[in-house]
Design a protein around this motif. Structure first.
Motif, PDB file in Angstrom:
ATOM      1  N   GLU A   1      38.029  91.351  25.809  1.00  0.00           N
ATOM      2  CA  GLU A   1      37.413  92.545  26.172  1.00  0.00           C
ATOM      3  C   GLU A   1      35.780  92.495  26.058  1.00  0.00           C
ATOM      4  O   GLU A   1      35.011  93.008  26.687  1.00  0.00           O
TER       5      GLU A   1
ATOM      6  N   GLY B   1      32.432  95.831  33.764  1.00  0.00           N
ATOM      7  CA  GLY B   1      33.184  96.942  33.491  1.00  0.00           C
ATOM      8  C   GLY B   1      34.425  96.861  33.829  1.00  0.00           C
ATOM      9  O   GLY B   1      35.432  97.431  32.880  1.00  0.00           O
TER      10      GLY B   1
ATOM     11  N   ARG C   1      36.634  94.819  31.772  1.00  0.00           N
ATOM     12  CA  ARG C   1      36.825  95.389  30.374  1.00  0.00           C
ATOM     13  C   ARG C   1      37.856  96.494  30.178  1.00  0.00           C
ATOM     14  O   ARG C   1      38.792  96.466  29.466  1.00  0.00           O
ATOM     15  N   ALA C   2      37.712  97.462  31.122  1.00  0.00           N
ATOM     16  CA  ALA C   2      38.400  98.706  31.228  1.00  0.00           C
ATOM     17  C   ALA C   2      40.076  98.196  31.488  1.00  0.00           C
ATOM     18  O   ALA C   2      40.861  98.731  30.808  1.00  0.00           O
TER      19      ALA C   2
ATOM     20  N   ARG D   1      41.536  96.716  28.409  1.00  0.00           N
ATOM     21  CA  ARG D   1      42.026  97.917  27.512  1.00  0.00           C
ATOM     22  C   ARG D   1      43.202  98.404  27.957  1.00  0.00           C
ATOM     23  O   ARG D   1      44.055  98.617  27.168  1.00  0.00           O
TER      24      ARG D   1
ATOM     25  N   VAL E   1      38.337 104.829  23.930  1.00  0.00           N
ATOM     26  CA  VAL E   1      38.088 105.164  25.409  1.00  0.00           C
ATOM     27  C   VAL E   1      37.609 106.394  25.366  1.00  0.00           C
ATOM     28  O   VAL E   1      38.043 107.353  24.693  1.00  0.00           O
TER      29      VAL E   1
ATOM     30  N   TRP F   1      39.008 107.819  32.964  1.00  0.00           N
ATOM     31  CA  TRP F   1      39.014 106.831  31.933  1.00  0.00           C
ATOM     32  C   TRP F   1      37.429 106.248  31.763  1.00  0.00           C
ATOM     33  O   TRP F   1      36.986 105.624  32.822  1.00  0.00           O
TER      34      TRP F   1
ATOM     35  N   ASP G   1      34.620 103.830  29.959  1.00  0.00           N
ATOM     36  CA  ASP G   1      34.534 102.558  29.256  1.00  0.00           C
ATOM     37  C   ASP G   1      33.375 102.834  28.332  1.00  0.00           C
ATOM     38  O   ASP G   1      32.074 102.921  28.485  1.00  0.00           O
TER      39      ASP G   1
ATOM     40  N   ARG H   1      31.692 102.564  24.095  1.00  0.00           N
ATOM     41  CA  ARG H   1      31.553 101.947  22.959  1.00  0.00           C
ATOM     42  C   ARG H   1      30.853 102.564  21.856  1.00  0.00           C
ATOM     43  O   ARG H   1      30.330 103.387  22.237  1.00  0.00           O
TER      44      ARG H   1
END
Ligand code: MN
Length: 734
Positions: free
Chosen positions: A462, A468, A471-472, A475, A613, A642, A644, A646
């Motif tokens: 990830e 992105g 990454r999404a 997850r 998330v 959803w 992404d 952090r």
């Protein structure tokens, strides 16, 4: 329409030695040649070459270029010939106009083979004299400015060609200002809705942040003055298209963009650039990894500047560019900024320009490739790769082109092709050789993904991927696997329950009973049982309504607010804080600094160290959930909600975050106080405590806490577990 004398005046402003007679003759010749022709707007056609010439006077170009602009459509659209123009205006201008005529009607978005061939023709005409390209770009700019007059069916093609070919070409030769305007106009025509939405958001932000921008400007100006550095500071907002491109490239939402504002600092000399940088870095902490010195190492299009990002007032990230006035000129006008083009031409001028301009050298090198007899497709591919410096272009084994940001890995590649391919990727071959799946891809790499069905992407990927989208997807895939584990556990529990009840378990019967269990699928029911949300006996009952359980059943959990719950305030030695205090804007989630309200999951919250998330609720804002939160199931079929996100933790400020733990404690006087004291000793705050009688021997106590991070929370749980009063402690995530 611009008058004859106005054109001369525009040129005279920057070139006192203007050849007035030449300009006047060109004006009259083109006006007569175009005669009564009109444009789609209804204007006389002649207004178009004049506007093109005007754009080029803004770039302060030489007489020959201005005249070529005035004449650029005469051979194509009127009776004028190359010979006549050469006879009347000389060889050089004849050559420029001829070159422009050759590329006038080139279709650069046609089928691949023709497109390559046409692009080659364009660059060959440019090879003769770079001024052909300058006139062509100005021509395109004026056509784009007046595109709304053109029939709608033609607009998209012209806008696409502008975005694909002319804007990158302008950028490649350093003409950033022209590139920005071309992109802005093309974007407006190609995606009017996205353009409008982003423009409106930017306008709102500008209204909101205008004061902050002025504050930074003032603070910096004052600071520079104190150190005797003469500097002009100007805040600016990113253009809608560059915001859009970033959102697309990184698959992030508007709220997640952190650098919509930037500042430009123009100073006197190169040394002042570094002094100004010193001032900025002394005043505000710099963001690691964001400093770039394009002065000592210029970009290939001659761009020079210092770039840095700092944490400015109000903990906002602020992007800064520091450069001299000369660097600024080159950044805006590129090749056209080189003084040589003011009067030099021919081989000598070309050599001089090649020495001075890296962008021009690039153009020449690219053109050299033409003589190597590449096929048009290969040539186009090569040139494209050269045009888009911030991207890498890779190929599937079947020859499909996948564009990725620099730093992308084979895993990004796999997800760019298809989410399924990404989820099942276990290895990669780059150019036929096995390579690490997290290696950085290079331009032109052919990537083959090695897959294994049933594979779950490791959590560590990830943070290693560049897009992105990847990454999404990672997850979601890891979350899905957690769900499957719960479902597996749930199945065991359910099967045992049926055995105990002496009834037959059948999936078909369970499917028929789904409405009674208020779940959408078999998987959902099993996962809910695995998580303890549904009691297995209730599943048996749903299939066999006559079933009654004779065993003693543990009470199902009661949630806060339901009858059976009652909260108590914590006592003396712990801090009690009302829920919600601190305000939503204090939540340090990266990329969500926009104006969408941010809150934590209503049950159990989230703490730094949790993988998280964001779930977007229209009109309400963003709610942050830990990735393992069962509430997320409700959003499984709404991927558009959803986000992404952090953590973006400021280590200087010690902030606290909501978390919930539940403890089974012995039903003894003073137990509550003892546990609250233990929690207080770890430095955590207690927001609320609730408890209920679990059995005559035990009480279930639920603590709503505020902790610094996951480590802190783990320490709290460990401390409670050590207490002889406690039989079991767990974190609650709702
Ligand atoms: Mn034209």
């Amino acid at each position: 329409m611009m008058r004859q004398y106005e054109l001369v005046e525009r040129v005279r402003k920057y070139n006192p030695r203007v050849d007035e007679d030449l300009l006047n003759r060109a004006y009259v010749y083109a006006m007569k040649a175009h005669g009564a022709q009109t444009r789609a707007s209804g204007d006389p056609y002649f207004s178009h070459p004049l506007e093109v010439a005007a754009i080029l006077t803004d770039l302060k170009l030489d007489d020959a270029t201005i005249v070529a602009a005035v004449l650029h459509d005469t051979i194509e659209d009127t009776d004028a010939t190359h010979e006549e123009i050469e006879r009347l205006f000389g060889k050089q201008i004849g050559h420029l106009v001829d070159g422009l005529t050759k590329i006038e009607k080139l279709d650069l978005v046609s089928k691949q083979a023709r497109q390559g061939e046409n692009f080659r023709k364009l660059l060959m005409a440019v090879a003769e004299d770079v001024r052909v390209l300058l006139v062509k770009l100005a021509d395109r700019l004026h056509n784009m400015r007046t595109l709304h007059f053109v029939p709608p069916e033609k607009r998209a093609r012209i806008a696409q060609e502008t975005l694909d070919i002319y804007a990158p070409l302008a950028g490649r030769i350093g003409m950033q200002r022209l590139r920005d305007e071309l992109e802005e106009l093309a974007f407006r025509h190609l995606s009017p809705e996205a353009h409008q939405a982003i423009s409106e958001r930017l306008r709102d932000l500008r209204a909101k942040n205008g004061r902050a921008i002025r504050r930074v400007e003032e603070e910096l100006t004052e600071e520079f003055a104190k150190r005797g550095i003469e500097a002009a500071v100007a805040g600016r907002q990113k253009a809608p298209y560059s915001v859009w491109r970033k959102m697309e490239r990184k698959s992030i939402s508007f709220e997640q963009l952190s650098d919509i504002f930037g500042f430009r600092i123009i100073v006197g000399g190169v040394e002042d650039c570094y002094r100004a940088l010193g001032v900025v870095h002394t005043k505000w902490p710099s963001v690691p990894g964001r400093f770039k010195d394009y002065i000592s190492t210029p970009k290939q299009n001659d761009y020079r500047s210092l770039h840095t990002t700092v944490i400015g007032p109000g903990h906002q990230r602020v992007e800064l560019q520091i450069r001299t006035a000369e660097m600024h000129e080159i950044a805006r006008f590129g090749i056209a900024a080189h003084a040589l083009y003011k009067d030099a031409a021919g081989d000598e001028g070309r050599e001089e320009l090649a020495k001075e301009s890296r962008a021009f050298r690039w153009l020449q090198e690219t053109l050299d490739l033409l003589s190597h007899g590449d096929s048009p497709e290969e040539f186009l591919e090569h040139t494209r790769l050269e045009l888009f410096q911030d991207q890498v272009f890779c190929f599937t084994p079947k020859g499909g082109l996948i564009a990725l940001p620099r730093g992308a890995t084979p895993i990004d590649f796999a997800y760019a092709v298809h989410t399924k391919l990404g989820n099942s990727a276990v290895g990669a071959k780059i150019n036929g050789r096995v390579a690490p799946v997290l290696s950085h891809l290079q331009n032109g790499d052919e990537v083959e993904i090695i897959r294994a069905e049933g594979h779950i992407p490791p959590v560590a990927w990830e943070t290693a991927v560049a897009t992105g989208k990847a990454r999404a997807a990672i997850r979601r895939a890891t979350r899905e696997s957690v769900r499957q584990q719960f479902a597996g556990l749930g199945r065991q529990i359910v099967e045992r329950a049926f055995e105990r009840a002496n009834r037959v378990f059948s999936e078909d019967r369970l499917k028929a009973a789904l409405p009674r269990l208020a779940r959408a699928s078999l998987e959902d029911v099993l996962a809910a049982v695995g998580r303890g949300e549904i009691y297995s006996g209730d599943v048996v009952k749903a299939l066999y309504p006559d079933f009654t359980e004779d065993r003693k059943v543990t009470q199902t959990p009661i949630r806060p607010g339901e009858p059976g719950w009652f909260g108590v305030k914590a006592n003396a030695n712990v801090v009690f804080k009302a829920p919600g205090a601190g305000g939503a804007d204090a939540i340090p989630i990266r990329g969500l600094s926009g104006d969408a309200p941010v809150s934590f999951a209503p049950i159990g919250g989230a703490v730094p160290g949790d993988r998280i998330v964001g779930i977007l609720t229209q009109g309400e804002g963003v709610t942050i959930y830990p990735i393992q939160s069962p509430s997320l199931t409700a959003f499984d079929d709404q991927p558009e909600r959803w986000l992404d996100v952090r953590w973006d933790i400021d280590t200087e400020r010690r902030e606290l975050f909501p978390a919930r733990v539940v403890a089974q404690a012995m039903n003894e006087p003073g137990a509550l106080g003892a546990l609250a004291t233990l929690i207080g000793e770890t430095g955590a705050n207690i927001d609320n405590i609730s408890f209920r009688a679990h059995s005559p021997d035990f009480r279930e106590m639920t603590f709503d806490l505020e902790v610094a991070d996951l480590k802190h929370l783990t320490a709290v749980i460990a401390k409670l577990r050590e207490s002889p009063l406690v039989s079991k402690v767990e974190r609650v995530i709702g």
